[in-house]
Scaffold this motif. Structure first.
Motif, PDB file in Angstrom:
ATOM      1  N   ILE A 141       0.848  -1.187   0.000  1.00 34.57           N
ATOM      2  CA  ILE A 141       0.000   0.000   0.000  1.00 34.57           C
ATOM      3  C   ILE A 141       0.883   1.236   0.000  1.00 34.57           C
ATOM      4  N   LEU A 142       0.689   2.079  -0.983  1.00 32.19           N
ATOM      5  CA  LEU A 142       1.428   3.337  -1.068  1.00 32.19           C
ATOM      6  C   LEU A 142       0.754   4.394  -0.204  1.00 32.19           C
ATOM      7  N   GLY A 143       1.497   4.946   0.736  1.00 30.68           N
ATOM      8  CA  GLY A 143       1.031   6.113   1.461  1.00 30.68           C
ATOM      9  C   GLY A 143       1.456   7.343   0.676  1.00 30.68           C
ATOM     10  N   LEU A 144       0.496   8.024   0.072  1.00 30.42           N
ATOM     11  CA  LEU A 144       0.797   9.160  -0.802  1.00 30.42           C
ATOM     12  C   LEU A 144       0.285  10.449  -0.177  1.00 30.42           C
ATOM     13  N   ILE A 145       1.209  11.370   0.071  1.00 30.06           N
ATOM     14  CA  ILE A 145       0.871  12.680   0.617  1.00 30.06           C
ATOM     15  C   ILE A 145       0.970  13.689  -0.513  1.00 30.06           C
ATOM     16  N   THR A 146      -0.094  14.448  -0.738  1.00 28.34           N
ATOM     17  CA  THR A 146      -0.098  15.428  -1.816  1.00 28.34           C
ATOM     18  C   THR A 146      -0.111  16.831  -1.219  1.00 28.34           C
ATOM     19  N   ALA A 147       0.809  17.661  -1.663  1.00 27.71           N
ATOM     20  CA  ALA A 147       0.946  19.005  -1.093  1.00 27.71           C
ATOM     21  C   ALA A 147       1.492  19.953  -2.158  1.00 27.71           C
ATOM     22  N   ARG A 176       1.694   0.940  10.631  1.00 26.75           N
ATOM     23  CA  ARG A 176       2.243  -0.410  10.489  1.00 26.75           C
ATOM     24  C   ARG A 176       1.967  -0.992   9.108  1.00 26.75           C
ATOM     25  N   LEU A 177       1.032  -0.405   8.375  1.00 30.14           N
ATOM     26  CA  LEU A 177       0.504  -1.060   7.189  1.00 30.14           C
ATOM     27  C   LEU A 177       0.860  -0.381   5.874  1.00 30.14           C
ATOM     28  N   LEU A 178       1.434   0.801   5.921  1.00 29.63           N
ATOM     29  CA  LEU A 178       1.868   1.453   4.689  1.00 29.63           C
ATOM     30  C   LEU A 178       3.239   0.943   4.285  1.00 29.63           C
ATOM     31  N   SER A 179       3.402   0.623   3.014  1.00 28.27           N
ATOM     32  CA  SER A 179       4.674   0.096   2.530  1.00 28.27           C
ATOM     33  C   SER A 179       5.700   1.189   2.265  1.00 28.27           C
ATOM     34  N   ARG A 180       5.238   2.332   1.770  1.00 35.06           N
ATOM     35  CA  ARG A 180       6.098   3.484   1.523  1.00 35.06           C
ATOM     36  C   ARG A 180       5.312   4.749   1.808  1.00 35.06           C
ATOM     37  N   VAL A 181       6.031   5.806   2.136  1.00 38.77           N
ATOM     38  CA  VAL A 181       5.418   7.117   2.343  1.00 38.77           C
ATOM     39  C   VAL A 181       6.087   8.078   1.372  1.00 38.77           C
ATOM     40  N   VAL A 182       5.345   8.501   0.364  1.00 39.17           N
ATOM     41  CA  VAL A 182       5.867   9.334  -0.725  1.00 39.17           C
ATOM     42  C   VAL A 182       5.108  10.661  -0.743  1.00 39.17           C
ATOM     43  N   LEU A 183       5.851  11.729  -0.904  1.00 35.08           N
ATOM     44  CA  LEU A 183       5.272  13.065  -1.021  1.00 35.08           C
ATOM     45  C   LEU A 183       5.282  13.494  -2.478  1.00 35.08           C
ATOM     46  N   SER A 184       4.120  13.919  -2.984  1.00 34.90           N
ATOM     47  CA  SER A 184       4.016  14.483  -4.330  1.00 34.90           C
ATOM     48  C   SER A 184       3.788  15.981  -4.192  1.00 34.90           C
ATOM     49  N   THR A 185       4.737  16.774  -4.696  1.00 39.46           N
ATOM     50  CA  THR A 185       4.622  18.226  -4.647  1.00 39.46           C
ATOM     51  C   THR A 185       5.297  18.840  -5.854  1.00 39.46           C
ATOM     52  N   ASP A 186       4.881  20.050  -6.170  1.00 37.18           N
ATOM     53  CA  ASP A 186       5.513  20.809  -7.246  1.00 37.18           C
ATOM     54  C   ASP A 186       6.502  21.823  -6.696  1.00 37.18           C
ATOM     55  N   ASP A 187       6.552  21.949  -5.358  1.00 38.95           N
ATOM     56  CA  ASP A 187       7.274  23.042  -4.700  1.00 38.95           C
ATOM     57  C   ASP A 187       8.577  22.548  -4.064  1.00 38.95           C
ATOM     58  N   PRO A 188       9.738  23.099  -4.462  1.00 36.53           N
ATOM     59  CA  PRO A 188      11.016  22.647  -3.887  1.00 36.53           C
ATOM     60  C   PRO A 188      11.108  22.836  -2.372  1.00 36.53           C
ATOM     61  N   GLN A 189      10.492  23.903  -1.833  1.00 36.20           N
ATOM     62  CA  GLN A 189      10.538  24.107  -0.387  1.00 36.20           C
ATOM     63  C   GLN A 189       9.728  23.050   0.352  1.00 36.20           C
ATOM     64  N   PHE A 240       8.012  -0.103  -8.575  1.00 36.82           N
ATOM     65  CA  PHE A 240       7.096  -0.244  -7.441  1.00 36.82           C
ATOM     66  C   PHE A 240       5.662  -0.223  -7.941  1.00 36.82           C
ATOM     67  N   ALA A 241       4.914  -1.277  -7.639  1.00 37.69           N
ATOM     68  CA  ALA A 241       3.545  -1.413  -8.121  1.00 37.69           C
ATOM     69  C   ALA A 241       2.643  -1.819  -6.961  1.00 37.69           C
ATOM     70  N   PRO A 242       2.169  -0.853  -6.179  1.00 36.57           N
ATOM     71  CA  PRO A 242       1.292  -1.180  -5.053  1.00 36.57           C
ATOM     72  C   PRO A 242      -0.065  -1.679  -5.525  1.00 36.57           C
ATOM     73  N   THR A 243      -0.748  -2.391  -4.659  1.00 38.41           N
ATOM     74  CA  THR A 243      -2.102  -2.823  -4.989  1.00 38.41           C
ATOM     75  C   THR A 243      -3.128  -1.771  -4.599  1.00 38.41           C
ATOM     76  N   ALA A 244      -2.725  -0.847  -3.713  1.00 36.02           N
ATOM     77  CA  ALA A 244      -3.656   0.187  -3.259  1.00 36.02           C
ATOM     78  C   ALA A 244      -2.897   1.453  -2.896  1.00 36.02           C
ATOM     79  N   VAL A 245      -3.633   2.561  -2.873  1.00 34.37           N
ATOM     80  CA  VAL A 245      -3.084   3.857  -2.485  1.00 34.37           C
ATOM     81  C   VAL A 245      -3.875   4.368  -1.290  1.00 34.37           C
ATOM     82  N   CYS A 246      -3.151   4.880  -0.311  1.00 32.06           N
ATOM     83  CA  CYS A 246      -3.771   5.555   0.825  1.00 32.06           C
ATOM     84  C   CYS A 246      -3.377   7.024   0.722  1.00 32.06           C
TER      85      CYS A 246
END
Length: 254
Positions: A15-21, A53-66, A110-116
């Motif tokens: 499961i991909l933990g995806l943070i969008t900012a 305990r259940l997220l496989s990775r924590v990835v941040l998606s952003t357009d901002d370098p800061q 990386f090919a998760p089965t789900a996104v959080c």
């Protein structure tokens, strides 16, 4: 690139933990980096995701370098910057999620089965809330699940305002005298956690497909920061938390 964590036996796959900012924010300029409880708003969501305990990775998606730099500082992976065209006021959020999935697949397979999907605007959401929703999703196997709250004001009592200023029923009125205890319980999507299978995301391109289910979260961990008042309230609560909002991976007081 860090080696992806194996998926937990409690879930059906990674499961991909995806943070969008994104960098642009009209109502609260620089919102994701504004300080609340002594940290950037973004940091609270990263820390909760990393404690899951259940997220496989924590990835941040952003357009901002800061924002990217702050994300790395607090422990999120930031393997790419989001294209500017996917970070506007009008760009569909679903497209930046699909963009992240495509980039991670192309970069390291990386090919998760789900996104959080976790948005920084819910800083009181904790790891226990994430894991409780993912555990429920693993048990029921819906295409999508979102965090919800019980409505504090029932939608039966909502009114719209006509062009002449008259209050009109927002939903059909079929009771002569409505008491809240007689009405069917109602909930609303609180914006803290969105779970979708990748199959559903790619096929339906929506966070709300047919078969969507809800996971009930406590009101006191469900504040959504959309206006300056919300940010002020988040700062107060994070600086002086109630027992049920104090940071805890187990949420013993839920």
């Amino acid at each position: 690139m860090p080696t992806p964590a194996p998926h937990n036996a409690e879930t059906a796959g990674p499961i991909l933990g995806l943070i969008t900012a994104r960098g642009g924010s009209k109502r609260i300029p620089g919102k994701n980096l504004r300080i609340a409880g002594g940290k950037p708003l973004l940091a609270w969501t990263i820390e909760a995701a990393l404690q899951s305990r259940l997220l496989s990775r924590v990835v941040l998606s952003t357009d901002d370098p800061q924002i990217a730099a702050a994300g790395r500082l607090y422990g999120a992976e930031v393997p790419f910057l989001r294209p500017a065209e996917l970070a506007t006021d009008t760009s569909a959020h679903i497209l930046c999620v699909l963009d992240a999935l495509d980039r991670l697949r192309d970069m390291d397979g990386f090919a998760p089965t789900a996104v959080c999907l976790l948005q920084p605007t819910s800083p009181l959401r904790q790891a226990c809330d994430i894991d409780a929703l993912l555990t429920q999703a693993a048990a029921t196997r819906p295409p999508a699940m979102v965090s919800v709250n019980a409505c504090t004001e029932h939608p039966y009592f909502a009114r719209s305002v006509s062009a002449t200023g008259e209050l009109m029923p927002f939903v059909p009125q079929n009771l002569a005298y409505a008491r809240e205890q007689d009405l069917e319980p109602a909930c609303f999507i609180n914006g803290a956690i969105y779970y979708n299978t990748v199959e559903s995301l790619r096929k339906h391109k929506t966070f709300y497909p047919e078969g969507l289910r809800g996971h009930l979260m406590p009101r006191e961990r469900s504040l959504q920061v959309d206006e300056p008042f919300d940010l002020h309230l988040a700062d107060l609560l994070l600086s002086n938390p109630m027992p049920s909002t104090a940071r805890s991976t187990g949420c013993e007081n839920s």
